[in-house]
Motif scaffolding. Structure first.
Motif, short mmCIF file in Angstrom:
data_model
loop_
_atom_site.label_atom_id
_atom_site.label_comp_id
_atom_site.label_asym_id
_atom_site.label_seq_id
_atom_site.Cartn_x
_atom_site.Cartn_y
_atom_site.Cartn_z
N PRO A 157 -4.04 4.17 -3.45
CA PRO A 157 -5.44 4.17 -3.01
C PRO A 157 -6.40 4.79 -4.01
O PRO A 157 -7.56 5.04 -3.67
N TYR A 189 1.28 5.79 0.39
CA TYR A 189 0.77 7.10 0.78
C TYR A 189 0.11 7.74 -0.45
O TYR A 189 0.37 7.35 -1.60
N TRP A 190 -0.70 8.76 -0.22
CA TRP A 190 -1.27 9.59 -1.29
C TRP A 190 -1.22 11.02 -0.79
O TRP A 190 -2.03 11.45 0.02
N ARG A 196 -7.68 6.92 1.84
CA ARG A 196 -6.69 5.85 2.02
C ARG A 196 -7.21 4.79 2.98
O ARG A 196 -6.97 3.60 2.80
N THR A 248 0.85 -1.19 0.00
CA THR A 248 0.00 0.00 0.00
C THR A 248 0.88 1.24 0.00
O THR A 248 2.07 1.19 0.33
#
Length: 255
Positions: free
Chosen positions: A55, A19-20, A96, A17
């Motif tokens: 995400p 970060y955004w 997220r 996964t």
């Protein structure tokens, strides 16, 4: 096509996964899906192939292409997901959260090896119905040592539980870099605590033995930051490789 090498891999494929958030590259800056290099290096060192899962633009169906799921650290889980009002220190990213919760629940349902780190351990607990302490220093002022300063990792010593993945891979006592101000409160049904710090802070959770849900480990600390100790990542990637072999065997029998 003639002249091109065959694309053959035996390395387990690990979904990671991301970060955004705002980032910069070259002369540009803007929203980006990013992963700290320590996670990527840890997966690679352990023999896995990291594949990033932003995400945005994805769904849980991507797990059919993977052998294991790594849910990394980051912002706080929005307390609305476990029925609480936000603490003044809570900073969350609901988009997220939706993505990571969906992937985690799908991995659990599929029996896919799952390694959940810091925020990831909190996501795992919330995904299965548990709750969080939103600011540990409210409970114990000494908990500030888990996040001593912005961008500075603390260190935590902990004791593992007999018969657990944590005990098998790390022994009875271990230590690790850490960086968090939240922690697990009510542990979800189906999970058991398998490591604690001396002050009682939950440092690791795993599936209860009867659950039959497969290899899963959530840790509150940051093992990716210890480049000299890849035991947890090694155990995770090994489990992902075994999962891939079993899936391939089932596919051959079905055909």
């Amino acid at each position: 096509m003639a002249g091109l090498p065959a694309l053959v891999t035996s390395r387990p494929r690990i979904g990671v996964t991301t970060y955004w958030q705002p980032a910069s590259w070259g002369v540009w800056d803007g929203p980006a899906a990013i992963v700290p290099a320590a996670y990527i290096r840890a997966v690679d060192d352990a023999g896995g192939t990291p594949l990033l899962l932003p995400p945005v633009g994805g769904d849980a169906g991507v797990l059919s292409l993977l052998d294991g799921l790594l849910v990394i650290g980051g912002s706080d889980v929005d307390p609305s997901y476990y029925g609480a009002a936000p603490h003044p220190r809570t900073v969350s990213q609901p988009d997220r959260d939706d993505h990571d919760l969906a992937l985690t629940r799908a991995a659990v349902a599929a029996g896919m090896p799952l390694f959940a780190i810091c925020r990831g351990a909190q996501i795992l607990n919330v995904a299965l119905g548990g709750t969080l302490h939103q600011h540990l220093p409210d409970i114990d002022q000494d908990a500030e040592r888990y996040r001593p300063a912005p961008g500075v990792f603390g260190s935590v010593d902990f004791t593992t539980t007999p018969g657990s993945i944590a005990r098998q891979l790390l022994g009875k006592h271990a230590s690790s870099p850490c960086y968090h101000h939240q922690g697990l409160d009510v542990v979800a049904d189906g999970l058991r605590v398998t490591a604690r710090a001396a002050d009682g802070t939950v440092e690791a959770v795993e599936f209860e033995p009867p659950s039959g849900a497969g290899w899963a480990l959530g840790v509150q600390f940051h093992p990716e930051e210890n480049g000299q100790d890849r035991r947890l990542f090694g155990g995770f990637v090994d489990a992902a490789g075994t999962h891939a072999q079993h899936r391939a065997s089932r596919g051959r029998r079905a055909s």
